[in-house]
Write an enzyme that holds these catalytic residues in place. Structure first.
Site, PDB file in Angstrom:
ATOM      1  N   GLU A  35      -4.578  -1.093  -5.300  1.00  0.00           N
ATOM      2  CA  GLU A  35      -4.632  -0.680  -6.696  1.00  0.00           C
ATOM      3  C   GLU A  35      -3.241  -0.968  -7.265  1.00  0.00           C
ATOM      4  O   GLU A  35      -2.242  -0.512  -6.698  1.00  0.00           O
ATOM      5  CB  GLU A  35      -4.942   0.819  -6.779  1.00  0.00           C
ATOM      6  N   ARG A 259      -4.911   5.504   8.974  1.00  0.00           N
ATOM      7  CA  ARG A 259      -3.779   5.033   8.191  1.00  0.00           C
ATOM      8  C   ARG A 259      -2.488   5.247   8.975  1.00  0.00           C
ATOM      9  O   ARG A 259      -2.426   6.081   9.871  1.00  0.00           O
ATOM     10  CB  ARG A 259      -3.729   5.681   6.815  1.00  0.00           C
ATOM     11  N   LYS A 269       1.897   6.435  -2.673  1.00  0.00           N
ATOM     12  CA  LYS A 269       2.529   5.850  -3.851  1.00  0.00           C
ATOM     13  C   LYS A 269       2.888   6.928  -4.869  1.00  0.00           C
ATOM     14  O   LYS A 269       3.886   6.811  -5.563  1.00  0.00           O
ATOM     15  CB  LYS A 269       1.590   4.821  -4.477  1.00  0.00           C
TER      16      LYS A 269
HETATM   17  P1  ATP Z   1      -1.459   5.498  -1.416  1.00  0.00           P
HETATM   18  O1  ATP Z   1      -2.146   6.699  -0.892  1.00  0.00           O
HETATM   19  O2  ATP Z   1      -0.126   5.241  -0.798  1.00  0.00           O
HETATM   20  O3  ATP Z   1      -1.401   5.454  -2.906  1.00  0.00           O
HETATM   21  P2  ATP Z   1      -3.736   3.886  -1.421  1.00  0.00           P
HETATM   22  O4  ATP Z   1      -4.646   3.903  -0.264  1.00  0.00           O
HETATM   23  O5  ATP Z   1      -4.140   4.602  -2.637  1.00  0.00           O
HETATM   24  O6  ATP Z   1      -2.314   4.302  -0.918  1.00  0.00           O
HETATM   25  P3  ATP Z   1      -4.307   1.261  -2.250  1.00  0.00           P
HETATM   26  O7  ATP Z   1      -3.560   0.397  -3.164  1.00  0.00           O
HETATM   27  O8  ATP Z   1      -5.604   1.792  -2.704  1.00  0.00           O
HETATM   28  O9  ATP Z   1      -3.362   2.432  -1.844  1.00  0.00           O
HETATM   29  O10 ATP Z   1      -4.435   0.595  -0.824  1.00  0.00           O
HETATM   30  C1  ATP Z   1      -4.711  -0.753  -0.555  1.00  0.00           C
HETATM   31  C2  ATP Z   1      -5.133  -0.860   0.875  1.00  0.00           C
HETATM   32  O11 ATP Z   1      -4.101  -0.426   1.738  1.00  0.00           O
HETATM   33  C3  ATP Z   1      -6.338   0.019   1.153  1.00  0.00           C
HETATM   34  O12 ATP Z   1      -7.275  -0.717   1.909  1.00  0.00           O
HETATM   35  C4  ATP Z   1      -5.761   1.171   1.923  1.00  0.00           C
HETATM   36  O13 ATP Z   1      -6.698   1.699   2.808  1.00  0.00           O
HETATM   37  C5  ATP Z   1      -4.584   0.524   2.657  1.00  0.00           C
HETATM   38  N1  ATP Z   1      -3.557   1.530   2.954  1.00  0.00           N
HETATM   39  C6  ATP Z   1      -2.914   2.323   2.084  1.00  0.00           C
HETATM   40  N2  ATP Z   1      -2.075   3.164   2.725  1.00  0.00           N
HETATM   41  C7  ATP Z   1      -2.187   2.883   4.047  1.00  0.00           C
HETATM   42  C8  ATP Z   1      -1.567   3.394   5.232  1.00  0.00           C
HETATM   43  N3  ATP Z   1      -0.683   4.381   5.202  1.00  0.00           N
HETATM   44  N4  ATP Z   1      -1.930   2.857   6.417  1.00  0.00           N
HETATM   45  C9  ATP Z   1      -2.818   1.847   6.466  1.00  0.00           C
HETATM   46  N5  ATP Z   1      -3.435   1.321   5.398  1.00  0.00           N
HETATM   47  C10 ATP Z   1      -3.123   1.823   4.193  1.00  0.00           C
HETATM   48 MG    MG Z   2      -5.804   4.261  -3.792  1.00  0.00          MG
END
Ligand code: ATP
Ligand code: MG
Length: 554
Positions: A35, A259, A269
């Site tokens: 995102e 994760r 984020k």
């Molecule tokens: P955050 O919680 O940090 O905002 P998010 O999951 O909302 O992270 P996205 O931009 O939606 O962030 O994530 C893009 C991809 O990265 C998704 O497939 C998500 O599952 C993966 N991802 C995000 N954080 C992690 C993590 N800590 N470990 C492994 N994969 C991750």
């Molecule tokens: Mg997200």
């Protein structure tokens, strides 16, 4: 063909099973779906390495899909940084795609569900919907709008799109099962009204699909074969499958892994944005941040991050990885690639009393003794007055102090053996100068003196040294799991950045470039800060030579 050399992770096992069975005609197409609401962090790197790694291993491809369904928090600054970070890590996507490009198709899918009496417009407030949903142990009850006719729903949904209603006045919900033990199946929201400007679609839309409705459908539109996400989406999987099944679209499948969580780090984020906005750090790419851009600026190499991700592997259970493992891979990589240079961070002057006044020798030092040929060499000027580290001299040196003190001898790296015979102090008793004599026939590489010394110290010629700023970083948080604290910001390490305003480096470092690693001999690995200017050079300490944290803090 498929390598069988090492054990497969569970997602590779699934892919290989699919390849054996000819599922998806032997195709492997993954996607990385960020995102664009922040910069990528090391957790994303794990997902990137997994998704792109699967495609590389199985002759497939990976799409980069910006999951841009929330107009309020997203921005093109983030889109650009995400692309830069993925490429820097060493990966290239097949196609750059945006969920917002599918808004029309998604809208038509929603209409299709309404026509099958599988979706309805609900006028209830968010609170009313939540209350009517029940709890995990009690079934939900229908709101008065659940029994609307297909015709009425079609009209209302069209009106929602046309902008007839205000934010929150109506939502579109799937009609599934209000008694399902899985709360996500109790008529989940598919669309909400949001009168907001979108960074790509502008004002074309005032209704936006929810994650659950957009994500699986986008996978399907792109014919993604293996949609890998993190464990919190396990309970969403039945909905993912239900929507694809009812819409009779391409059967993408979702798989979940744990994760990445890392000690002394926060990884969301939202929290990272707080650190930036509240100025606990300079920016998203502050070298203390666990962002890819922060690690790049700090001097971490792409291969060290990839090796780390490879090593931690893929798990099905939440776990916590020690940050020193990442630092280990950074050291391991830099030890092989960093060019050796000399720098003095806490200087004290050494005068070689028997060295000719005004004489300058051009000593030669290999750039990288770890590789055959040394990757070339550089000239290091040597003269009568040198800077050495303050702690390489002791007035009352203990027995095993193999550095300088009255009567003690050391080798000056690449240069001569010197012996201390005197030193000067200021009125406060602080040592200001160390006086030595050198042994003229003891020069490194052509030493005929027959003398043996135990210690070698680094130095920089006073007349030739360049003055630079050095930034030494430590962990951003003082506790292992800051996210578990009531206020994660209360555990910020007040000493995470130590600035040395005036350090001296050998002149060749004027040629340093950001991204290139240097080992400042005996001090650590450093890189030129990307925001450094020729008039004011700034070096970031990437990592120390050894793991000092474990000793001091355990
Ligand atoms: P955050 O919680 O940090 O905002 P998010 O999951 O909302 O992270 P996205 O931009 O939606 O962030 O994530 C893009 C991809 O990265 C998704 O497939 C998500 O599952 C993966 N991802 C995000 N954080 C992690 C993590 N800590 N470990 C492994 N994969 C991750
Ligand atoms: Mg997200």
């Amino acid at each position: 063909m498929i390598e069988e050399d090492k054990s497969l992770n569970f997602i590779e096992e699934i892919v290989e099973e699919d390849l054996r069975n000819g599922t998806h005609d032997g195709r492997v197409l993954t996607r990385f779906p960020p995102e664009p609401n922040g910069y990528l962090h090391i957790g994303h790197a794990k997902s990137i390495c997994l998704n792109f790694g699967l495609a590389q291993k199985y002759n497939g491809k990976t799409n980069l899909r910006f999951d841009d369904t929330n107009p309020v928090k997203e921005d093109v600054e983030y889109v650009n940084s995400i692309k830069q970070d993925i490429q820097w890590l060493g990966f290239q996507w097949a196609e750059e795609l945006y969920t917002s490009d599918y808004f029309e198709t998604l809208y038509q899918y929603a209409v299709e569900l309404i026509k099958q009496d599988l979706a309805y417009v609900d006028d209830s407030t968010a609170e009313e919907i939540a209350a009517a949903k029940g709890t995990p142990t009690t079934p939900g009850v229908p709101t008065p709008y659940r029994s609307r006719s297909i015709e009425e729903n079609l009209q209302l949904f069209e009106d929602m799109r046309a902008g007839k209603y205000k934010d929150g006045e109506k939502v579109l919900r799937a009609k599934i099962d209000l008694a399902s033990p899985n709360m996500h199946m109790r008529d989940p929201l598919l669309y909400r009204i949001k009168h907001a400007h979108h960074h790509r679609t502008g004002d074309a839309w005032c209704i936006y699909p929810m994650y659950d409705f957009a994500h699986g459908q986008s996978d399907s539109i792109e014919k993604i074969t293996h949609s890998v996400c993190t464990l919190e989406f396990v309970p969403h999987r039945p909905l993912y499958d239900w929507l694809i099944d009812k819409l009779e679209i391409f059967p993408s499948k979702q798989y979940e892994f744990a994760r990445l969580n890392m000690t002394y780090t926060v990884m969301s984020k939202r929290k990272l944005l707080q650190l930036v906005n509240e100025k606990h750090v300079e920016s998203w790419d502050d070298p203390r941040m666990p962002t890819i851009s922060g690690m790049r600026r700090r001097g971490y190499t792409p291969s060290s991050i990839r090796n780390f991700c490879e090593r931690i592997g893929i798990q099905k259970r939440e776990n916590m990885i020690d940050i020193s493992l990442l630092e280990f891979f950074v050291r391991e990589d830099l030890n092989k690639s960093a060019w050796r240079r000399m720098a003095v961070i806490d200087p004290i002057k050494l005068v070689i009393t028997n060295y000719p006044e005004g004489q300058v020798e051009e000593l030669v030092g290999e750039n990288n003794p770890e590789v055959e040929g040394g990757e070339g060499s550089r000239i290091i000027p040597f003269a009568k007055e040198l800077w050495i580290e303050r702690d390489d001299f002791m007035e009352d040196a203990p027995k095993k102090f193999f550095r300088l003190g009255p009567g003690l001898s050391v080798r000056l790296k690449h240069g001569y053996i010197v012996t201390c015979h005197d030193f000067k102090k200021d009125e406060n008793g602080k040592v200001t100068e160390v006086h030595c004599t050198y042994v003229p026939n003891s020069k490194s590489g052509e030493d005929t003196s027959g003398l043996k010394v135990k210690g070698t110290i680094h130095w920089v010629s006073v007349a030739h040294a360049k003055e630079v700023e050095v930034r030494q970083y430590d962990r951003l948080f003082q506790v292992e799991n800051p996210a578990a604290e009531e206020d994660f910001k209360a555990s910020i390490n007040p000493n995470s950045l130590q600035i040395v305003e005036k350090a001296f480096v050998e002149p060749d470092l004027l040629n340093a470039e950001p991204g290139k690693g240097y080992q400042f001999i005996r001090l650590g690995y450093f890189t030129l800060d990307s925001k450094s200017t020729p008039d004011h050079l700034v070096f970031n300490r990437t990592v120390t030579l050894k793991d000092s944290w474990a000793k001091v803090n355990k």
